[in-house]
Design a protein around this motif. Structure first.
Motif, mmCIF file in Angstrom:
data_model
loop_
_atom_site.group_PDB
_atom_site.id
_atom_site.type_symbol
_atom_site.label_atom_id
_atom_site.label_comp_id
_atom_site.label_asym_id
_atom_site.label_seq_id
_atom_site.Cartn_x
_atom_site.Cartn_y
_atom_site.Cartn_z
ATOM 1 N N ALA A 4 -8.050 7.691 3.087
ATOM 2 C CA ALA A 4 -7.213 6.904 2.429
ATOM 3 C C ALA A 4 -6.599 5.835 3.318
ATOM 4 O O ALA A 4 -6.154 6.236 4.344
ATOM 5 N N LYS A 5 -6.257 4.735 2.833
ATOM 6 C CA LYS A 5 -5.734 3.540 3.469
ATOM 7 C C LYS A 5 -4.153 3.913 3.881
ATOM 8 O O LYS A 5 -3.863 3.648 5.187
ATOM 9 N N TYR A 6 -3.720 4.746 2.901
ATOM 10 C CA TYR A 6 -2.334 4.750 3.198
ATOM 11 C C TYR A 6 -2.176 5.866 4.349
ATOM 12 O O TYR A 6 -1.092 5.889 5.049
ATOM 13 N N LEU A 7 -3.124 6.731 4.396
ATOM 14 C CA LEU A 7 -3.084 7.750 5.610
ATOM 15 C C LEU A 7 -3.335 7.214 6.917
ATOM 16 O O LEU A 7 -2.637 7.716 7.818
ATOM 17 N N GLU A 8 -4.059 6.195 6.879
ATOM 18 C CA GLU A 8 -4.252 5.376 8.087
ATOM 19 C C GLU A 8 -3.152 4.614 8.592
ATOM 20 O O GLU A 8 -2.682 4.670 9.852
ATOM 21 N N PHE A 34 4.076 -4.980 7.281
ATOM 22 C CA PHE A 34 2.928 -4.100 7.446
ATOM 23 C C PHE A 34 1.877 -4.458 6.620
ATOM 24 O O PHE A 34 0.471 -3.988 6.898
ATOM 25 N N ALA A 35 2.018 -4.661 5.364
ATOM 26 C CA ALA A 35 0.854 -5.138 4.259
ATOM 27 C C ALA A 35 0.057 -6.306 4.870
ATOM 28 O O ALA A 35 -1.043 -5.963 4.943
ATOM 29 N N THR A 44 0.267 0.391 -0.942
ATOM 30 C CA THR A 44 -0.509 1.345 0.362
ATOM 31 C C THR A 44 0.962 1.726 1.274
ATOM 32 O O THR A 44 1.029 2.713 1.792
ATOM 33 N N VAL A 45 1.697 0.665 1.635
ATOM 34 C CA VAL A 45 2.606 0.865 2.839
ATOM 35 C C VAL A 45 3.639 1.696 2.060
ATOM 36 O O VAL A 45 4.187 2.636 2.925
ATOM 37 N N LYS A 46 3.986 1.460 0.831
ATOM 38 C CA LYS A 46 4.977 2.205 0.575
ATOM 39 C C LYS A 46 4.423 3.855 0.207
ATOM 40 O O LYS A 46 5.542 4.774 0.784
ATOM 41 N N LYS A 47 3.387 3.949 -0.044
ATOM 42 C CA LYS A 47 2.993 5.342 0.029
ATOM 43 C C LYS A 47 2.943 6.016 1.433
ATOM 44 O O LYS A 47 3.345 7.314 1.438
#
Length: 240
Positions: A4-8, A34-35, A44-47
Motif C-alpha cells: 500500500a502506498k501509505y506504507l511505502e 510529501f504528497a 495517503t500522507v495522512k495515513k
C-alpha cells in the motif's frame, strides 16, 4: 502484491527520522509537500503520519503540524501499537512473519458469537486458530472468528499469508473502528504447547471486535502472547 502506498511513504519517513534527517521536537514538512514528493494524495500522507504516530515516532499538535518525537527511553523492540489496523506482517515485515494453521473450519455461530459479530444463527462463520511465528519463533496465538458472508473464498493459502491484506486489497473493505481489551491471564494448555509457556507464566491477552466503515463487525478475536515476547503500547497525545 504491491505494498500500500501509505506504507511505502511511512517506511521512507521512518528511515529519514532514524537517520536524523528530521530532528526531534521539530515539525515535519506539511502533508502537501510529501504528497507532491511521493506523487500521492494528502490522504495517503495522512495515513502514513497516523501510522508513525501509533509507533511513537511523531506526534501531532492541532494547528501547528506533526513533530518528530525523538528517542523514547522506555521503548523496546517488542513494543507493538495497541491501535493498529494493518496486521502483523505489515507491522513487523512479511519476511519475518509466518503462520502455522492449527484449526480452520466453517461453522454456525453460538449465541455469544451471534452478538459479537451481529449475525443470525444461520449465518456461518470462519473459526481460525493460528500460531504466528516471528523469525521462526512462537510469538502470538490468534483465535479469530469472521462472517463468511463478508469474506468469501477464504482459504489456507490466504491464512498462511495475510487475512488483512486479502480483506483490504482483494475485497476492497476498510476497517472503521475497533474495541480492544488487554489483560493478563494464566497460561492454558494451548499457551504451554504453542507459545512454550510455563504453567505459571503470565500471558498477555488482546480481545477485540473490529467493525467495517459501514458499522458491520468483521472480526472477533483473541490474541495471546507470552509475557516476555510482546508489549502493547499507546502514544497518548493531548492535541490541544
Amino acid at each position: 502484491m504491491a505494498k500500500a502506498k501509505y506504507l511505502e511513504v511511512a517506511n521512507e519517513l521512518r528511515k529519514r527520522i532514524k537517520q536524523g534527517i528530521y530532528n526531534k521536537q521539530e515539525p515535519l514538512p506539511d502533508q502537501e509537500t510529501f504528497a507532491q514528493e511521493f506523487n500521492v494524495s494528502r490522504l495517503t500522507v495522512k495515513k502514513a503520519f497516523d501510522g508513525l504516530e501509533r509507533q511513537g515516532l511523531v506526534y501531532k499538535q492541532s494547528g501547528l503540524g506533526t513533530f518528530v518525537t525523538g528517542e523514547i527511553p522506555i521503548k523496546e523492540k517488542i513494543d507493538a501499537p495497541a491501535n493498529a489496523f494493518i496486521g502483523l506482517r505489515n507491522q513487523m515485515g512479511k519476511d519475518t512473519i509466518k503462520s502455522q494453521i492449527i484449526h480452520f473450519s466453517v461453522e454456525f455461530p453460538d449465541e455469544q458469537m451471534q452478538k459479537n459479530l451481529d449475525i443470525k444463527k444461520t449465518e456461518p462463520i470462519y473459526n481460525i486458530l493460528r500460531l504466528r511465528l516471528y523469525n521462526d519463533k512462537p510469538l502470538i496465538l490468534e483465535h479469530t472468528y469472521m462472517p463468511v458472508k463478508l469474506i468469501p473464498d477464504l482459504d489456507k493459502n490466504i491464512l498462511h499469508k495475510s487475512i488483512y491484506d486479502y480483506i483490504h486489497k482483494n475485497l476492497n473493505l476498510k476497517f472503521g473502528h475497533a474495541y480492544r481489551k488487554i489483560r493478563a491471564v494464566k497460561a492454558d494448555e494451548y499457551d504451554q504447547k504453542y507459545l512454550n509457556a510455563k504453567e505459571d507464566d503470565p500471558i498477555l491477552e488482546l480481545e477485540q471486535i473490529i467493525w467495517l466503515t459501514n458499522g458491520q463487525p468483521i472480526e472477533y478475536s483473541i490474541s495471546k502472547n507470552r509475557y516476555d515476547t510482546r508489549d502493547y503500547v499507546l502514544l497518548d497525545n493531548n492535541r490541544f
